[in-house]
Design a protein around this motif. Structure first.
Motif, PDB file in Angstrom:
ATOM      1  N   ILE A  46      41.630  76.445  47.417  1.00 37.55           N
ATOM      2  CA  ILE A  46      41.361  75.103  47.943  1.00 37.55           C
ATOM      3  C   ILE A  46      40.011  75.073  48.658  1.00 37.55           C
ATOM      4  CG2 ILE A  46      42.096  73.368  49.628  1.00 37.55           C
ATOM      5  CD1 ILE A  46      44.996  74.264  49.061  1.00 37.55           C
ATOM      6  N   HIS A  62      46.151  80.747  47.475  1.00 36.96           N
ATOM      7  CA  HIS A  62      46.132  79.295  47.315  1.00 36.96           C
ATOM      8  C   HIS A  62      45.150  78.662  48.302  1.00 36.96           C
ATOM      9  CE1 HIS A  62      48.398  75.200  47.567  1.00 36.96           C
ATOM     10  NE2 HIS A  62      47.446  75.152  46.661  1.00 36.96           N
ATOM     11  N   ALA A  63      45.182  79.112  49.544  1.00 36.55           N
ATOM     12  CA  ALA A  63      44.253  78.575  50.551  1.00 36.55           C
ATOM     13  C   ALA A  63      42.807  78.862  50.170  1.00 36.55           C
ATOM     14  CB  ALA A  63      44.567  79.181  51.920  1.00 36.55           C
ATOM     15  N   LYS A 101      44.985  69.961  48.878  1.00 37.92           N
ATOM     16  CA  LYS A 101      46.251  70.693  48.751  1.00 37.92           C
ATOM     17  C   LYS A 101      47.197  69.944  47.807  1.00 37.92           C
ATOM     18  CE  LYS A 101      49.535  73.212  51.711  1.00 37.92           C
ATOM     19  NZ  LYS A 101      50.851  72.669  51.460  1.00 37.92           N
ATOM     20  N   THR A 137      50.645  77.649  53.517  1.00 34.80           N
ATOM     21  CA  THR A 137      50.283  77.578  52.101  1.00 34.80           C
ATOM     22  C   THR A 137      51.108  78.573  51.288  1.00 34.80           C
ATOM     23  OG1 THR A 137      48.519  79.232  52.360  1.00 34.80           O
ATOM     24  CG2 THR A 137      47.908  76.912  52.645  1.00 34.80           C
TER      25      THR A 137
END
Length: 447
Positions: free
Chosen positions: A158, A154-155, A312, A149
């Protein structure tokens, strides 16, 4: 670590730390071989690598000398300010030349393949390399369960927004915890609750009660060198959290972003105790290399993979960066740089602890017991006015961060503390900085 890599790291560290000064002659090859207890060929190889990196130069029949480097942008910082606030890695230890070499190698190896969209799961060869890399941290997985990622943030975003198989909606976070993630959860209106974590750990009975009755989708935690406390969970706590996750069908999102800064010979993350696939393991590379790389790895339970892909949505990670990271790990550069930065940060943590012992005789400040990582907690007396303290420290050119932003907005049971970061604190300034903090806290407790 191989003998050669250990010697190379030690020599490079001594040059960067001023133990070998610009223009100074290094020990002869034979003398160095005796000092390090290795063969002459190993020293020749190490000196050749340092020469290639423009750290040293050779004069025929005279020996090897340290390069006199001109001042560059890395040193153009405010040297007068004692920086206990910045969470970014030390600019002066970024592996610029190594990574430049890896970028060139990556382009040669993959050529046109790097300039396509690629696989949204991440470069396959990097994921395969990470299988063995993660195993060193007792994270045993398959390449198919690793997703690359654009950074760990960002992970985390999500995971907060996607549905989970347990059909629960609330996210539970430690208090205090990672401030940017707390602000994201609040801004998105995601149901979120907190559980107190102090320098001594978390109340496991309270945790079990919340797991049992709180409709919790996942528990976000930093098991190692927690931000902002700097402390780590004990082995029995990590095992208990893994057991409770399986028992009550609550997922654990383990943010092990500091994994590579560990001095412990063995630290099994929560993931290692997981037998029910209820732990999502996140690893960052920014604390060892540089933040701008923006690469992280998520190890996902199989039942979450398809949903994670769907959320994603895009090809957000640079294939060139991924390929360069693969080369960097495979060539042993990552391990060597990790050793260097760990040693440097451990020295700074030790310097802070020594300064605290020297100046905090009255015990006004409670300091978290930390010997590795980047962060420490300076817990303050309730009578200290935080705003006034920060202003007075700023006037003395000491930069620190209040613990307030690391709590949810409506969380009431807050501790009053400063988060101390040592990543940008220069060793020669640490004693003076800690002394100033103790003096101002002592003064503030009388206001």
């Amino acid at each position: 670590m191989k003998k050669y890599h250990s010697i190379l790291s030690d020599l490079e560290y001594k040059i960067m730390d001023g133990k070998y000064n610009p223009g100074q002659k290094l020990p002869s090859v034979r003398t160095a071989a005796e000092l390090y207890g290795c063969s002459v060929s190993t020293i020749v190889r190490a000196y050749a690598e340092l020469e290639k990196r423009h750290e040293i130069y050779s004069i025929p029949q005279s020996g090897f000398f340290v390069v006199e480097k001109q001042e560059d942008w890395r040193h153009n910082t405010d040297c007068e300010t004692i920086d206990f606030a910045s969470a970014s890695p030390d600019l002066n230890v970024f592996p610029y030349l190594d990574f430049q070499h890896c970028l060139n190698k990556a382009i040669d190896r993959y050529k046109y393949q790097l300039f396509t969209y690629g696989d949204p799961q991440g470069l396959k060869s990097l994921r395969q390399t990470l299988v063995s890399h993660l195993a060193g941290d007792q994270v045993f997985t398959k390449a198919e369960q690793i997703i690359i990622t654009s950074g760990i943030q960002h992970a985390l975003e999500i995971l907060a927004e996607m549905p989970f198989p347990n059909r629960k909606r609330a996210v539970m976070v430690e208090q205090p915890s990672y401030d940017l993630y707390l602000r994201f959860l609040e801004a998105k209106g995601i149901p979120v609750s907190g559980i107190a974590r102090t320098a001594t750990g978390v109340d496991l009975r309270e945790l079990e009660e919340k797991f049992k009755s709180g409709a919790i989708k996942f528990f976000y935690t930093m098991s190692r060198y927690q931000n902002p406390l700097g402390t780590s969970y004990r082995a029995e706590e990590r095992k208990a959290i893994a057991d409770l996750a399986g028992k009550y069908d609550v997922y654990v999102v383990e943010d092990d972003y500091m994994a590579d800064l560990g001095a412990e010979r063995r630290f099994d993350p929560i993931y290692a105790y997981n037998r029910t696939s209820h732990v999502i393991y996140l690893k960052s590379f920014s604390k060892i290399i540089f933040p701008g790389l923006r690469l992280g790895a998520a190890v996902m339970p199989e039942r979450l993979l398809e949903t994670f892909y769907a959320y994603k949505r895009n090809y957000d990670t640079s294939l060139l960066s991924q390929a360069a990271l693969e080369v960097y790990i495979k060539n042993g550069m990552y391990e060597r740089h990790k050793h260097k930065i760990c040693s440097r940060y451990a020295e700074r943590i030790r310097a802070v602890n020594e300064a605290v012992n020297r100046y905090n005789e009255a015990g006004l400040i409670e300091v978290s017991r930390v010997d590795s990582g980047v962060y420490m907690q300076f817990k303050l007396p309730r009578t200290v006015n935080m705003e006034r303290l920060l202003k007075r420290l700023a006037a003395r050119k000491v930069s620190v961060v209040s613990g307030k932003p690391f709590y949810l907005t409506d969380y009431l049971e807050r501790e009053k503390f400063l988060r101390i970061s040592i990543s940008r604190a220069q060793p020669e300034q640490i004693d003076e900085g800690v002394k100033a903090i103790v003096e101002e806290v002592k003064r503030g407790s009388r206001w």
